[in-house]
Motif scaffolding. Structure first.
Motif, short mmCIF file in Angstrom:
data_model
loop_
_atom_site.label_atom_id
_atom_site.label_comp_id
_atom_site.label_asym_id
_atom_site.label_seq_id
_atom_site.Cartn_x
_atom_site.Cartn_y
_atom_site.Cartn_z
N GLY A 192 -16.50 52.64 20.70
CA GLY A 192 -15.06 52.48 20.88
C GLY A 192 -14.54 51.08 20.67
O GLY A 192 -13.35 50.81 20.87
N LEU A 193 -15.42 50.15 20.28
CA LEU A 193 -14.96 48.76 20.10
C LEU A 193 -13.99 48.65 18.93
O LEU A 193 -13.00 47.90 18.99
CB LEU A 193 -16.15 47.82 19.89
CG LEU A 193 -17.06 47.61 21.09
CD1 LEU A 193 -18.21 46.67 20.71
CD2 LEU A 193 -16.27 47.02 22.25
N GLY A 194 -14.26 49.37 17.85
CA GLY A 194 -13.36 49.33 16.69
C GLY A 194 -11.96 49.78 17.09
O GLY A 194 -10.96 49.12 16.76
N ALA A 195 -11.90 50.89 17.82
CA ALA A 195 -10.59 51.39 18.28
C ALA A 195 -9.93 50.38 19.21
O ALA A 195 -8.72 50.11 19.10
CB ALA A 195 -10.78 52.73 18.98
N ALA A 196 -10.71 49.79 20.12
CA ALA A 196 -10.14 48.84 21.08
C ALA A 196 -9.62 47.59 20.36
O ALA A 196 -8.57 47.04 20.73
CB ALA A 196 -11.20 48.45 22.12
N LEU A 197 -10.32 47.15 19.32
CA LEU A 197 -9.83 45.99 18.55
C LEU A 197 -8.51 46.33 17.87
O LEU A 197 -7.60 45.49 17.81
CB LEU A 197 -10.89 45.58 17.52
CG LEU A 197 -12.08 44.79 18.06
CD1 LEU A 197 -13.25 44.81 17.08
CD2 LEU A 197 -11.67 43.35 18.37
N MET A 198 -8.39 47.57 17.37
CA MET A 198 -7.15 47.97 16.70
C MET A 198 -5.99 48.07 17.69
O MET A 198 -4.84 47.74 17.36
CB MET A 198 -7.34 49.29 15.97
CG MET A 198 -8.24 49.20 14.74
SD MET A 198 -7.63 48.06 13.48
CE MET A 198 -6.20 48.96 12.90
N VAL A 199 -6.27 48.52 18.91
CA VAL A 199 -5.22 48.58 19.94
C VAL A 199 -4.78 47.15 20.29
O VAL A 199 -3.58 46.86 20.43
CB VAL A 199 -5.73 49.34 21.19
CG1 VAL A 199 -4.77 49.18 22.36
CG2 VAL A 199 -5.93 50.82 20.86
N ALA A 200 -5.75 46.25 20.39
CA ALA A 200 -5.42 44.84 20.67
C ALA A 200 -4.60 44.23 19.53
O ALA A 200 -3.71 43.41 19.76
CB ALA A 200 -6.70 44.04 20.90
N ALA A 201 -4.89 44.66 18.30
CA ALA A 201 -4.12 44.15 17.15
C ALA A 201 -2.67 44.64 17.22
O ALA A 201 -1.74 43.90 16.91
CB ALA A 201 -4.78 44.58 15.85
N ASP A 202 -2.49 45.90 17.64
CA ASP A 202 -1.13 46.43 17.86
C ASP A 202 -0.37 45.55 18.87
O ASP A 202 0.78 45.19 18.67
CB ASP A 202 -1.19 47.84 18.47
CG ASP A 202 -1.29 48.94 17.44
OD1 ASP A 202 -1.39 48.64 16.25
OD2 ASP A 202 -1.25 50.12 17.86
N ASP A 203 -1.05 45.26 19.98
CA ASP A 203 -0.42 44.45 21.04
C ASP A 203 -0.06 43.07 20.52
O ASP A 203 1.04 42.55 20.80
CB ASP A 203 -1.37 44.32 22.24
CG ASP A 203 -1.55 45.64 22.98
OD1 ASP A 203 -0.72 46.56 22.77
OD2 ASP A 203 -2.52 45.75 23.75
#
Ligand code: COA
Length: 175
Positions: A104-115
Motif C-alpha cells: 500500500g505504499l504506492g497508494a499512500a504516496l499518491m494520496v500524499a501527492a493529492d494532499d
C-alpha cells in the motif's frame, strides 16, 4: 510505522544516496520511468542533482516514504509555472523498492501527492504510465481518469516501444 511526507531540500539532500539507489533498482527491475537499464550510478545521480534545485525553490514537491530511517519509495509533484498552468501539476516517478511493494505504499504516496497538490492550490493533476504496468491499475483504483493512449510512446529494453496511458485527476479546491 512508515512516515510519508514532503521532504525539505535538506532532507532530500540527506536521502540522496538512497534516492539514487531507488531509481537504479527500479529502472533495472524493468520500470518505464524515463531511463533504460542498466542505469549507471552517474546517470541516476545526475538526474537527482537536476531535481533538487526544484525542491529547494518550491517548483517541485518530493514526497518520500521512510521506515526506520530507510527510504522505501517516493513520488514527485512538478508544479507547472507557466501563466496558464498554475492550477496544474504533474505526477512524476512514483517508485517503491521491489521488496516493499504490495503493502500500500504506492497508494499512500499518491494520496500524499493529492494532499500536497491541494496545499499548493493545484486542482488538476496529470500523469502518464506504461500501459499494462502495475501502476496503471493503481491509478484507476485511486480514481484517476484515462484521457487516452499513445501507441509506441516509450522505448523498452527489448528494443521495442510500449504504449503509454495518459491520466488526469480533478481535485476540488481546498476548503
Ligand atoms: C507502481 C508502484 C509504485 C506501486 O507500489 P506499491 O507500493 O506496490 O503499491 P500498492 O501496494 O499501493 O499497490 C500495488 C498494486 O499491486 C498489487 N500487488 C500485490 N502484491 C504485490 C507485489 N508483491 N508487488 C507489487 N504489487 C503487488 C497490489 O495489490 C496493488 O494492486 P491494486 O492497485 O489493484 O490494489 C510499484 O509497483 C513500482 O515502483 N513500480 C515500478 C515503477 C513504476 O512503474 N512507477 C510508475 C511510473 S508512472
Amino acid at each position: 510505522v512508515t512516515d510519508i511526507r514532503a521532504f525539505s531540500a535538506a532532507e532530500a539532500e540527506s536521502h540522496l544516496p538512497a534516492l539514487v539507489s531507488l531509481l537504479r533498482v527500479t529502472v533495472d527491475d524493468g520500470a518505464s520511468i524515463g531511463f533504460l537499464p542498466p542505469l549507471s550510478h552517474q546517470d541516476a545521480a545526475a538526474y537527482w542533482r537536476e531535481v533538487l534545485p526544484g525542491v529547494a525553490d518550491g517548483g517541485r514537491v518530493l514526497i518520500g516514504a521512510v521506515e526506520d530511517g530507510r527510504l522505501l519509495g517516493c513520488v514527485q509533484l512538478a508544479l507547472e509555472g507557466r501563466p496558464n498552468a498554475r492550477h496544474r501539476a504533474e505526477i512524476q516517478k512514483l517508485m517503491v523498492l521491489p521488496q516493499a511493494r504490495g503493502r500500500g505504499l504506492g497508494a499512500a504516496l499518491m494520496v500524499a501527492a493529492d494532499d500536497a497538490a491541494r496545499t499548493a492550490g493545484r486542482t488538476l493533476l496529470v500523469l502518464d504510465t506504461r500501459a499494462g504496468d502495475t501502476a496503471e491499475g493503481l491509478y484507476r483504483r485511486l480514481g484517476w481518469t484515462e484521457a487516452g493512449r499513445i501507441p509506441g510512446f516509450a522505448l523498452n529494453a527489448e528494443g521495442g516501444a510500449d504504449a503509454t496511458v495518459l491520466f488526469y485527476r480533478e481535485l476540488p479546491p481546498a476548503g
